[in-house]
Write an enzyme that holds these catalytic residues in place. Structure first.
Site, PDB file in Angstrom:
ATOM      1  N   LYS A 197       0.962  -1.194   0.117  1.00 32.39           N
ATOM      2  CA  LYS A 197      -0.036  -0.018  -0.101  1.00 32.39           C
ATOM      3  C   LYS A 197       0.929   1.033  -0.020  1.00 32.39           C
ATOM      4  O   LYS A 197       2.011   1.225   0.584  1.00 32.39           O
ATOM      5  CB  LYS A 197      -0.906  -0.029   1.357  1.00 32.39           C
ATOM      6  CG  LYS A 197      -2.094   1.205   1.096  1.00 32.39           C
ATOM      7  CD  LYS A 197      -2.784   0.983   2.540  1.00 32.39           C
ATOM      8  CE  LYS A 197      -3.888   2.055   2.582  1.00 32.39           C
ATOM      9  NZ  LYS A 197      -4.594   2.174   3.640  1.00 32.39           N
ATOM     10  N   SER A 235      -9.812   2.034   3.070  1.00 33.70           N
ATOM     11  CA  SER A 235      -8.818   2.819   1.822  1.00 33.70           C
ATOM     12  C   SER A 235      -7.971   1.836   1.138  1.00 33.70           C
ATOM     13  O   SER A 235      -7.402   2.319   0.225  1.00 33.70           O
ATOM     14  CB  SER A 235      -8.047   3.889   2.766  1.00 33.70           C
ATOM     15  OG  SER A 235      -7.152   3.275   3.584  1.00 33.70           O
ATOM     16  N   SER A 255      -9.866  -0.122   7.191  1.00 31.58           N
ATOM     17  CA  SER A 255      -9.184   0.174   5.750  1.00 31.58           C
ATOM     18  C   SER A 255      -8.380  -1.388   5.316  1.00 31.58           C
ATOM     19  O   SER A 255      -8.079  -1.164   4.031  1.00 31.58           O
ATOM     20  CB  SER A 255      -8.108   1.167   5.543  1.00 31.58           C
ATOM     21  OG  SER A 255      -8.974   2.182   5.706  1.00 31.58           O
TER      22      SER A 255
END
Lengths: 487, 95
Positions: free
Chosen positions: A79, A154, A178
């Protein structure tokens, strides 16, 4: 061998160890697959092909020497909120569009020690603020199960990437859901460790008392393998606990006879999709069939205050953390003025997107003179109540089981103009971060053709119970083997 | 309770966040709506409860004050928007 990109970590590891494949072959296959699907999914902000091949060669040399661990030579997506030395780390923000970290996050150093292979940096909501990856400043990631739907957020790029086999596994971060919510939306496994289990050093800070890094994987065994590598005390993050780390693979036992499982009724909320509810009921009945003792009538009475407390705590911490983007040390900098304050204000105005600005404003308000007691202090006291809810429940149950999100993946654009509707998507995941306990989401079935996630929650530092019950469910079902139509 | 435009501008000033007039109006509506959803907390009696600042209750983590290498100056400055003589260069703070 065909379709190497579809392998799990443990499958790839066995083939690498037995010298049936090389890391370079595996990595090239993954990169080729990325090129064939990425224009439909858009999971990656940066591809690191040269770096990937270089580290795959290094891994192959290590393997030839007999130096192989489970993540050695296995391609991963990281990420884009986790700092990678020499590799652009943007947080999906214009603010950090050209930021190249001068150091690695501690989790990256741990992966490097095992000769990992990084294929790219995954898309996300800007600064990890969002539930759909639509807040990325660059582009929207599409759900591989239905490209008109969001992948969740996210960590949407990480979850979509794992679902469509653009990597063997991925790392995400979880402040209010997330990791788990996008894992649920994309039909993969995602685990948020206990606060303090995994070092946050080099994780770009959003809400420091809630943030935690964790794995997104194709099955539960892989979650255990990644945890084995990334967990542990780190002198660079004083909030990591100086506890020993177990071998998490020892929790992978299919026997859950007598395990006490609670179903908190407050998580089956009004507004929850009926199809999601039915999938969960069938899945929980499966746990009963496997010998678990299920109590369907558990109550965590303070659950309904979680959303409000979270949207005070997280933005407050964010407003302090994001004050550092002043255009001086790194990142975007407004230069058409000699006035210090104007430069700072314009830097933030041009560098941040709408949701980030909204949360900075909300947090600044909650912390400002006259409102601190009514909002921030109040929310911290409510945090005490929510935490005690869990403490009491875990006196009677080994794990709690809930839906990961009240709905399946929603359509792109559906909630962008309604922040409160978007926030509701994290209703079932937020209280877990508030209490700091660990939780996992695994595939539990389908509703309207889209994956449904089941969330297990356990007490502090008991990731083993999560892995145990998830593994047992996975062994008894086939949901984790389903592949999206795009692959 | 609805925030006034004046309040929105004041919060933006505290955050040193530049916002346009259009954003003032939009944020006014959105922040007010979000804050309404937080009023639920006032139903709870939290008198006498201690706040929880973080969830695992570690306290006072000490380490030995031993020198160790820091990042090289050129690495630290490698992302600087403006620099001079091994320093970050900024606009005049006092005029």
């Amino acid at each position: 061998m065909d379709n190497l990109h579809q392998l799990t970590i443990h499958e790839a590891h066995k083939l690498l160890k037995d010298k049936k494949i090389s890391s370079v072959e595996l990595t090239e296959d993954v990169l080729n697959h990325i090129h064939s699907v990425e224009d439909k999914v858009h999971a990656c902000i940066t591809l690191t092909e040269e770096e990937a091949i270089r580290s795959a060669r290094t891994a192959d040399q290590a393997i030839a020497r007999g130096d192989i661990r489970p993540l050695t030579g296995v391609p991963t997506l990281i990420k884009d909120v986790i700092c990678t030395k020499g590799i652009r780390t943007t947080c999906a923000s214009k603010m950090l569009e050209n930021f190249i970290p001068p150091y690695d996050a501690s989790v990256i150093r741990r992966l490097q020690a095992d000769n990992y292979v990084i294929v790219g940096k995954a898309n996300m909501d800007e600064f990890a603020m969002g539930s759909s990856t639509e807040n990325s400043a660059f582009f929207v990631t599409h759900n591989p199960w239905d490209i008109d739907c969001v992948p969740g957020g996210s960590s949407g790029g990480s979850a979509a990437g794992v679902a469509i086999d653009e990597c063997i596994y991925a790392l995400g971060s979880d402040t209010g859901g997330s990791i788990r919510q996008p894992a649920a939306f994309c039909g993969v496994a995602g685990l948020k460790p206990t606060y303090g289990r995994v070092s946050r050093y080099g994780l770009v800070a959003f809400a420091s008392s809630l943030d935690q890094i964790g794995p997104i994987t194709k099955d539960v065994t892989d979650c255990a393998l990644v945890l084995n590598t990334i967990t542990g005390h780190d002198a660079r993050d004083a909030t990591t606990v100086p506890l020993g780390v177990p071998d998490y693979t020892r929790a992978l036992k299919a026997n859950i006879k007598g395990m006490r499982i609670g179903v908190p009724k407050e998580y089956f909320v009004e507004g929850m999709q009926a199809e999601v509810r039915s999938v969960l009921e069938v899945a929980i009945q499966k746990l009963e069939e496997l010998g678990a003792i299920v109590d369907w009538e558990v109550s965590l009475p303070y659950t309904k205050y979680g959303l409000a407390a979270y949207y005070i705590l997280a933005p407050s911490e964010a407003s302090a953390n994001l004050a550092r983007y002043d255009g001086v040390k790194y990142g975007y900098s407004y230069r058409n003025t000699n006035n210090m304050w104007e430069a700072m204000e314009k830097t933030k105005q041009n560098g941040f997107g709408a949701e980030v600005k909204r949360r900075i404003m909300l947090g600044t308000y909650a912390l400002s003179a006259g409102y601190y007691d009514a909002y921030y202090l109040k929310a911290q006291k409510v945090r005490t109540l929510i935490k005690s809810d869990f403490e009491q429940a875990f006196q009677n149950y080994d794990v709690l089981v809930t839906p990961t999100s009240p709905t399946v993946a929603f359509r792109i654009g559906e909630k962008v103009d309604d922040p409160v509707a978007m926030y509701l998507s994290d209703l079932c995941t937020l209280p877990i971060n508030i209490a700091g306990v660990p939780a996992i989401s695994i595939p539990a079935g389908f509703a309207n053709g889209l994956p449904v996630g089941m969330q297990f929650i356990s007490k502090h530092f008991d990731e083993e119970s999560l892995l145990k019950v998830s593994y047992a469910f996975e062994q008894a079902t086939d949901w984790h083997n389903q592949k999206p139509p795009l692959s | 309770m609805k925030l006034s435009a004046e309040e929105v501008r004041h919060i933006a000033l505290l955050a040193r966040l530049g916002i346009s007039e259009e954003e003032v109006e939009k944020l006014r509506n959105q922040l007010s709506h979000i804050l309404e959803n937080m009023e639920i907390l006032s139903q709870l009696d939290t008198e006498g409860l201690s706040p929880t600042t973080q969830s695992i209750a570690l306290e006072n983590i000490y380490r030995l004050d031993e020198p160790s290498p820091s990042l090289p100056v050129e690495d630290v400055l490698s992302n600087a928007p403006n620099q001079e003589d091994n320093c970050f260069k900024v606009n005049a703070v006092l005029e």
